[in-house]
Each structure stands twice: as C-alpha cells, then as structure tokens.
Write an enzyme that holds these catalytic residues in place. Structure first.
Site, mmCIF file in Angstrom:
data_model
loop_
_atom_site.group_PDB
_atom_site.id
_atom_site.type_symbol
_atom_site.label_atom_id
_atom_site.label_comp_id
_atom_site.label_asym_id
_atom_site.label_seq_id
_atom_site.Cartn_x
_atom_site.Cartn_y
_atom_site.Cartn_z
ATOM 1 N N ASN A 204 0.859 -1.190 0.000
ATOM 2 C CA ASN A 204 0.000 0.000 0.000
ATOM 3 C C ASN A 204 0.892 1.235 0.000
ATOM 4 O OD1 ASN A 204 0.550 0.831 2.835
ATOM 5 N ND2 ASN A 204 -0.275 -1.218 3.214
ATOM 6 N N ASP A 273 -3.603 -6.905 4.930
ATOM 7 C CA ASP A 273 -4.489 -7.907 5.531
ATOM 8 C C ASP A 273 -4.321 -9.275 4.880
ATOM 9 O OD1 ASP A 273 -5.633 -6.212 7.386
ATOM 10 O OD2 ASP A 273 -7.093 -5.435 5.947
ATOM 11 N N LYS A 283 10.888 -15.821 -10.352
ATOM 12 C CA LYS A 283 9.964 -14.849 -10.939
ATOM 13 C C LYS A 283 8.883 -15.571 -11.756
ATOM 14 C CE LYS A 283 9.926 -10.935 -14.024
ATOM 15 N NZ LYS A 283 10.467 -10.527 -15.294
ATOM 16 N N PHE A 317 -4.701 2.617 14.746
ATOM 17 C CA PHE A 317 -5.092 3.557 13.696
ATOM 18 C C PHE A 317 -6.175 2.885 12.874
ATOM 19 C CE2 PHE A 317 -2.382 7.340 13.165
ATOM 20 C CZ PHE A 317 -1.591 7.195 14.287
ATOM 21 N N LYS A 335 -10.638 -4.781 19.014
ATOM 22 C CA LYS A 335 -9.208 -4.981 19.248
ATOM 23 C C LYS A 335 -8.797 -4.590 20.664
ATOM 24 C CE LYS A 335 -8.272 -4.396 14.311
ATOM 25 N NZ LYS A 335 -7.252 -4.379 13.271
HETATM 26 N N1 CTP Z 1 -3.534 -4.027 12.053
HETATM 27 C C1 CTP Z 1 -2.717 -5.028 12.535
HETATM 28 N N2 CTP Z 1 -2.607 -6.204 11.875
HETATM 29 C C2 CTP Z 1 -3.268 -6.422 10.725
HETATM 30 C C3 CTP Z 1 -4.109 -5.414 10.205
HETATM 31 C C4 CTP Z 1 -4.220 -4.214 10.897
HETATM 32 O O1 CTP Z 1 -2.104 -4.822 13.582
HETATM 33 N N3 CTP Z 1 -3.129 -7.569 10.104
HETATM 34 C C5 CTP Z 1 -3.658 -2.787 12.800
HETATM 35 C C6 CTP Z 1 -3.168 -1.542 12.076
HETATM 36 O O2 CTP Z 1 -1.798 -1.298 12.352
HETATM 37 C C7 CTP Z 1 -4.055 -0.447 12.643
HETATM 38 C C8 CTP Z 1 -5.343 -1.179 12.962
HETATM 39 O O3 CTP Z 1 -5.020 -2.567 13.038
HETATM 40 O O4 CTP Z 1 -3.575 0.088 13.846
HETATM 41 C C9 CTP Z 1 -6.455 -1.000 11.970
HETATM 42 O O5 CTP Z 1 -5.980 -1.268 10.674
HETATM 43 P P1 CTP Z 1 -6.950 -1.029 9.418
HETATM 44 O O6 CTP Z 1 -6.167 -1.386 8.176
HETATM 45 O O7 CTP Z 1 -7.583 0.313 9.504
HETATM 46 O O8 CTP Z 1 -8.118 -2.056 9.666
HETATM 47 P P2 CTP Z 1 -8.235 -3.607 9.604
HETATM 48 O O9 CTP Z 1 -8.265 -4.124 10.999
HETATM 49 O O10 CTP Z 1 -7.201 -4.186 8.700
HETATM 50 O O11 CTP Z 1 -9.698 -3.749 9.017
HETATM 51 P P3 CTP Z 1 -10.238 -3.341 7.550
HETATM 52 O O12 CTP Z 1 -9.124 -3.605 6.586
HETATM 53 O O13 CTP Z 1 -11.390 -4.267 7.378
HETATM 54 O O14 CTP Z 1 -10.656 -1.893 7.599
#
Ligand code: CTP
Length: 391
Positions: A204, A273, A283, A317, A335
């Site tokens: 990202n 995620d 590759k 966040f 969480k």
């Molecule tokens: N986070 C984490 N581990 C993951 C995904 C997210 O620790 N595998 C943490 C991020 O660092 C952030 C928080 O969870 O502090 C929320 O991340 P965000 O990307 O906003 O949400 P998700 O929990 O991934 O949910 P979604 O993608 O469905 O919005």
C-alpha cells in the site's frame, strides 16, 4: 514551544537563518527577530519581517514604544537562539558587554539560550573564541558545534553553521517536556510487503511518516522507543531502536518479541491484511492466459495484542474510506484498544504519503475529537498529549 527570540549577527550564514525562521513559523512558533547592524548588511530585515509577520528589532530605543524593548522581548520567550553567532557577539556575551539590543537582551533573558557559532575555521579554533564559548557553556548556554566543510572564505574546516533543521530539532528537543520518561514504547510504522515472487509484492502507499513522527515525538518526550518498520525511505529518529521488517508475518514476530516489556504500543503501520497463499521461488513468467492469485489472511497483530493487553496502553489507527467513525469504533472495541486514531483517506491533506494529516481520535468512552489539518509531527504530539493522560 510557543515563542522564540531569534538573534541574527553579521555572518554569511545569516541567509540560512531565514530558513530557520520559516521552519519555526511552520511549526506554529512565534518568532521575534533581533538583528545586529552587521547582520542587516547580509540579509535584508524585510526577509525576516515577511517570514515572521513581526517587525525586526534593532534598536534599544525607537522613541515610540512605551515599554522597555529588551525586557518586553525577553518576557514569555521559551528560548533565545543566536544563529549565526559571530566571534564578536560571542565575546560580548561572554563578558557581559551590552552595547546593542541583542547583547542587552541576552543579559535580560532567563530562558534557555542556544548559540550557533559560524566563522572562519582559524577564528573558531582561536583560543580566545574557545575560551569565550567555554565561559558561556559553563553559564548554561547551549553551544551547537559548527559543522566541518567548505567555508564561505574558501577554506575548509569547522565553522559552518549547523543546518536550520538541526538547530530546530535541537531546540525542540531541549524544550520538550519529558512526560514519557521511564516509559517503554513500541511503535509500528510503514507498509508491509507481501511477496508473490522475488520481484513482485502486494503493498500500500504508506510512507511511514506518521509512525516515524510518533516514534520521534515519544523519544523527544523521554520514552525508550522500539520502532518496528516496514520498508520506507525514512531515517530512524535519533535515540530510537529500529527493527526493519518486510512482511506482516515478520512484523507480527518482531512485535511479539518486544511487546512484553512495553507499557505503550502504538500501531501506526499499514499492515497488509492478505498475502499470496504461496510465494514462488522464481519470478513468475508471463503467460497468455490471465493469472489468478489466491490470497491468505494475515494474522491481525493489533487484535492479538488486545487479547494479551494486561495493563498496557494500546493505540490503533483506522484507515477508512467510508463510515469512518463507526468502523473505527468497531475496531476500538474488537481490538480492545484505549484509543483509536482515524485517518479518513477521503479527506484532502490526510492519509498516505503527505506530510500533513487530519485525524479524529476516539477514546473508550466513545466521544469523537476532530483535530484540524496539521503537520504529522504536530499530530504526533497531539496524539501523545491524549495518551499521556492514560498512563
Ligand atoms: N492491524 C494489525 N494487523 C493487521 C491489520 C491491521 O495490527 N493484520 C492494525 C493496524 O496497524 C491499525 C489497525 O489494526 O492500527 C487497523 O488497521 P486497518 O487497516 O484500519 O483495519 P483492519 O483491521 O485491517 O480492518 P479493515 O481492513 O477491514 O478496515
């Protein structure tokens, strides 16, 4: 830091002081500039008037104002910075000679004084100058050592004024209250990369700016900081222990290696995620047919931290593109967080790869606090101002 007096004396580095004034102004500090007569020959005072929005001060008495100039200026100042400081002004300050507004102001000032000498290397290394600096040091002034390099006179050696950013960082560090002293903190920052083959990955646009700003702010405020960072171009803030990772899995392992000792955990990283179900060793070759990629879910680091929370303070966040407040509230509960910071990615000036951010903060009681658009460094301190109340 609210207000500084910036003393400018007659050296060629005075042109760099204009940039220093700009950096202070940008971070919301009021700057009052005091110039010596010689300084005004190097830089037009109008430059400073325009940058600071305040008149530049030269004279002890202008026959107009009713106050006493040097007392008015020194009152309420959080710091006095003299940059560049010539050998002449340094000598006057060391002996208490008050023959202009700047040196008089120095004697009337109770706030911390930072001196950035700048001159020819032979002058700087002259015993007289070194003695004068030692006198000022022994009286509590902070002397910023000049950098070595090519000097305006063509010689090479120590004598260059430190860069404006270095002077700013030093001042901020000096003035920041150490309200996180004794706290061990873990911060995660940046993106993760989930490789599908040695040269391709899912990721990202996170650059790590917000997480690094938090790590820096925590360290400035006295915390012992471990920063677990995905790939970024940023350099680790001074005093922070950085652990570099690539994938979400690696971040998970490192976080759980360090979390035990930590009282505070801030998860600013943009963790992927999903990861490709399998990573090809070589590759992946181009074929005519389309390629489908099967993804596996990554473990949620923050959620697992929430389940092993004990008396730790946990800050998350939420990166959102819709229903930001509800989604963030959900994450806070699921969480087991103490505070969640919402990055609404649809807001102009907020989110990935910009130096500013406009965030909202939700605490456990559920109220939403919206902060204005600010530099990420300022956002970091604002977040910490709320976190410190939870500790
Ligand atoms: N986070 C984490 N581990 C993951 C995904 C997210 O620790 N595998 C943490 C991020 O660092 C952030 C928080 O969870 O502090 C929320 O991340 P965000 O990307 O906003 O949400 P998700 O929990 O991934 O949910 P979604 O993608 O469905 O919005």
């Amino acid at each position: 830091m609210q207000k500084i007096v910036l003393g400018v004396t007659g050296g060629i580095a005075a042109y760099k002081t204009a940039e220093l004034a700009r950096i202070f102004i940008r971070s919301g500090v009021e700057v009052q500039v005091v110039m010596t007569e010689a300084a005004s020959r190097f830089v037009n005072p109008l430059t400073f008037t325009t940058l600071t929005g305040n008149p530049v001060h030269f004279q002890m008495y202008d026959g107009q104002s009713t106050g006493i100039r040097h007392i008015d200026l020194s009152e309420g100042a959080d710091a006095m910075i003299i940059a560049p400081a010539t050998a002449n002004t340094i000598a006057k300050m060391a002996t208490g000679l008050a023959d202009n507004l700047l040196t008089t102001l120095f004697l009337a000032t109770l706030c911390p004084v930072i001196i950035a000498p700048s001159m020819n290397v032979k002058m700087f290394e002259h015993k007289t100058v070194q003695n004068n600096l030692q006198v000022l040091r022994s009286r509590g002034c902070h002397i910023l050592e000049p950098n070595a390099g090519e000097l305006a006179c063509g010689e090479y050696g120590r004598g260059r004024m430190p860069e404006p950013q270095e002077i700013f960082d030093f001042t901020r560090l000096l003035l920041t209250p150490k309200d996180f002293a004794g706290i061990k903190a873990l911060v995660t920052a940046g993106p993760t990369r989930e490789h599908l083959d040695p040269v391709r990955y899912i990721s990202n646009p996170s650059t790590g700016l917000m997480g690094y700003a938090l790590a820096r702010a925590l360290s400035e405020r006295g915390a012992e900081v471990v920063l677990i960072s995905g790939p970024t171009h940023l350099t680790s803030p001074p005093g922070v222990k950085k652990v570099a990772i690539t994938s979400a899995d690696e971040m998970y392992e490192e976080v759980f290696k360090y979390y035990n000792d930590c009282r505070l955990i801030i998860k600013a990283a943009a963790v992927s995620d999903f990861r490709p179900l399998s990573e090809a060793e070589q590759k992946v070759k181009k074929h005519d047919a389309s390629l489908s990629l099967e993804l596996a879910a990554n473990r949620d680091i923050l959620k697992d931290l929430g389940q092993n929370k004990d008396n730790r303070i946990l800050i998350g966040f939420a990166a959102e593109t819709e229903n930001a407040t509800e989604n963030a509230r959900d994450k806070l509960i699921k969480k087991n967080l103490d505070l969640i910071v919402i990055n609404d990615l649809t807001e102009p000036g907020a989110g990935f790869a910009v130096t500013t951010n406009r965030v909202s903060i939700i605490g456990r009681e559920g109220a939403v606090e919206r902060l204005p658009l600010m530099e990420k460094e300022t956002v970091a301190h604002e977040i910490l101002n709320r976190v410190v109340l939870l500790l």
